[in-house]
Design a protein around this motif. Structure first.
Motif, short mmCIF file in Angstrom:
data_model
loop_
_atom_site.label_atom_id
_atom_site.label_comp_id
_atom_site.label_asym_id
_atom_site.label_seq_id
_atom_site.Cartn_x
_atom_site.Cartn_y
_atom_site.Cartn_z
N GLY A 153 41.13 23.99 54.00
CA GLY A 153 40.26 24.99 54.61
C GLY A 153 39.28 24.34 55.57
O GLY A 153 38.36 23.64 55.13
N PRO A 154 39.47 24.52 56.87
CA PRO A 154 38.57 23.91 57.85
C PRO A 154 37.14 24.43 57.68
O PRO A 154 36.91 25.51 57.15
N THR A 155 36.19 23.64 58.17
CA THR A 155 34.79 24.05 58.19
C THR A 155 34.25 23.80 59.58
O THR A 155 34.94 23.27 60.45
N ASP A 156 32.99 24.15 59.79
CA ASP A 156 32.35 23.87 61.08
C ASP A 156 31.73 22.47 61.10
O ASP A 156 30.95 22.14 61.96
N LYS A 157 32.10 21.65 60.13
CA LYS A 157 31.61 20.28 60.03
C LYS A 157 32.79 19.32 60.23
O LYS A 157 33.82 19.46 59.59
N ALA A 158 32.61 18.32 61.07
CA ALA A 158 33.69 17.38 61.38
C ALA A 158 33.94 16.38 60.25
O ALA A 158 34.86 15.60 60.33
N TYR A 159 33.14 16.44 59.20
CA TYR A 159 33.28 15.48 58.10
C TYR A 159 33.76 16.11 56.81
O TYR A 159 33.92 15.42 55.81
N LYS A 160 34.02 17.42 56.79
CA LYS A 160 34.25 18.11 55.53
C LYS A 160 35.36 19.16 55.65
O LYS A 160 35.53 19.78 56.68
N ALA A 161 36.09 19.34 54.55
CA ALA A 161 37.07 20.42 54.44
C ALA A 161 37.02 20.95 53.01
O ALA A 161 36.57 20.25 52.09
N TYR A 162 37.45 22.18 52.82
CA TYR A 162 37.63 22.72 51.47
C TYR A 162 39.11 22.67 51.15
O TYR A 162 39.96 22.52 52.02
N PHE A 163 39.41 22.84 49.89
CA PHE A 163 40.79 22.67 49.45
C PHE A 163 41.13 23.78 48.47
O PHE A 163 40.39 24.01 47.52
N ALA A 164 42.25 24.44 48.69
CA ALA A 164 42.63 25.59 47.87
C ALA A 164 43.99 25.38 47.21
O ALA A 164 44.94 24.94 47.84
N ARG A 165 44.02 25.73 45.93
CA ARG A 165 45.29 25.75 45.19
C ARG A 165 46.00 27.03 45.59
O ARG A 165 45.43 28.12 45.52
N PRO A 166 47.25 26.94 46.05
CA PRO A 166 47.95 28.16 46.47
C PRO A 166 48.19 29.08 45.27
O PRO A 166 48.45 28.62 44.16
N TYR A 167 48.07 30.37 45.51
CA TYR A 167 48.38 31.34 44.47
C TYR A 167 49.88 31.36 44.22
O TYR A 167 50.68 31.23 45.15
N SER A 168 50.27 31.55 42.98
CA SER A 168 51.68 31.72 42.64
C SER A 168 52.12 33.12 43.09
O SER A 168 51.28 33.98 43.39
N ALA A 169 53.41 33.35 43.11
CA ALA A 169 53.93 34.67 43.48
C ALA A 169 53.38 35.74 42.54
O ALA A 169 53.01 36.84 42.97
N ALA A 170 53.28 35.44 41.25
CA ALA A 170 52.75 36.40 40.28
C ALA A 170 51.27 36.69 40.55
O ALA A 170 50.83 37.83 40.48
N GLU A 171 50.49 35.62 40.88
CA GLU A 171 49.08 35.83 41.18
C GLU A 171 48.90 36.66 42.45
O GLU A 171 48.04 37.54 42.52
N LEU A 172 49.73 36.39 43.46
CA LEU A 172 49.65 37.18 44.69
C LEU A 172 49.98 38.65 44.43
O LEU A 172 49.31 39.54 44.94
N ALA A 173 51.01 38.90 43.62
CA ALA A 173 51.38 40.29 43.30
C ALA A 173 50.27 40.98 42.53
O ALA A 173 49.95 42.15 42.79
N GLU A 174 49.65 40.27 41.59
CA GLU A 174 48.54 40.85 40.82
C GLU A 174 47.35 41.16 41.72
O GLU A 174 46.75 42.23 41.62
N ARG A 175 47.01 40.23 42.63
CA ARG A 175 45.90 40.46 43.55
C ARG A 175 46.19 41.67 44.44
O ARG A 175 45.32 42.49 44.71
N ARG A 176 47.43 41.76 44.92
CA ARG A 176 47.82 42.86 45.79
C ARG A 176 47.72 44.19 45.05
O ARG A 176 47.17 45.17 45.57
N ALA A 177 48.24 44.24 43.82
CA ALA A 177 48.19 45.48 43.03
C ALA A 177 46.74 45.89 42.75
O ALA A 177 46.39 47.07 42.87
N ARG A 178 45.91 44.92 42.39
CA ARG A 178 44.50 45.21 42.11
C ARG A 178 43.80 45.72 43.37
O ARG A 178 43.03 46.67 43.34
N TRP A 179 44.11 45.09 44.52
CA TRP A 179 43.52 45.52 45.79
C TRP A 179 43.94 46.94 46.12
O TRP A 179 43.11 47.78 46.46
N GLU A 180 45.24 47.23 46.02
CA GLU A 180 45.73 48.57 46.36
C GLU A 180 45.14 49.64 45.44
O GLU A 180 44.89 50.76 45.87
#
Length: 193
Positions: free
Chosen positions: A72-99
């Motif tokens: 995850g880029p930032t507005d700082k040239a010295y830093k980034a964030y890092f994300a664990r990708p969601y699994s297919a099941a987590e994405l489906a759950e997030r989508r269902a909850r959102w809808e």
């Protein structure tokens, strides 16, 4: 003789300690790589972190980039964030909850039904909104990384992974390049500075 098999923490010198402004001692080997207690909440699931600045260990960072974690880029040239990708099941759950809970989705459905749209047309309208609402959150941010922890070889490997498209970067790319990169005319890819 002690039978305690607990390994000693790997000592290191945080470059942020040595270069950033602050009321702390500037000396070698005052820092170490810790399994927990530093960095972002949940960072321990990504790996070791610096006892001074909380950065993820550069070896862990590079390993997880290769495994498909998202930078995850930032507005700082010295830093980034890092994300664990969601699994297919987590994405489906997030989508269902959102809808089920998003008022915009309810409004699109109600207006679509009022206007006589088919279920397929309404679903297409919701899909367009989903790309905006859910598209940028493909993973759970669990770590931060300070580029000062990279070795010269790791900087070159990072650039190669990015330029070759083998690195997942949130938003498609860096809007502020890491301090050890520079943009060259042509395709927007970082190169060693």
């Amino acid at each position: 003789m002690s039978t305690d098999a607990t390994p000693m923490p790997e000592q290191q010198t945080c470059q942020r300690r040595m270069t950033d402004w602050g009321p702390w001692e500037r000396a070698e080997n005052l820092d170490h790589w810790a399994d927990s207690g530093h960095g972002l909440v949940g960072q321990a699931q990504a790996g070791r972190s610096c006892s001074f600045c909380g950065s993820l260990h550069p070896d862990d960072f590079m390993r997880l980039v290769a495994e498909g974690w998202i930078v995850g880029p930032t507005d700082k040239a010295y830093k980034a964030y890092f994300a664990r990708p969601y699994s297919a099941a987590e994405l489906a759950e997030r989508r269902a909850r959102w809808e089920a809970n998003d008022p915009t989705v309810r409004a699109v459905r109600e207006l679509g039904e009022r206007d006589g749209k088919t279920a397929e047309q309404i679903a297409a309208d919701i899909e367009q909104i989903a790309e905006v609402a859910l598209g940028s959150s493909r993973g759970e941010t669990v770590a931060k990384f300070y580029f000062q922890h990279f070795s010269t070889d790791q900087r070159a490997e990072f650039i190669d992974l990015y330029n070759s498209g083998r690195m997942k970067v949130e938003g498609g790319g860096f809007y502020v390049l890491p301090f050890f990169c520079e943009a060259r005319p042509g395709p927007a890819t970082p190169t060693p500075a």
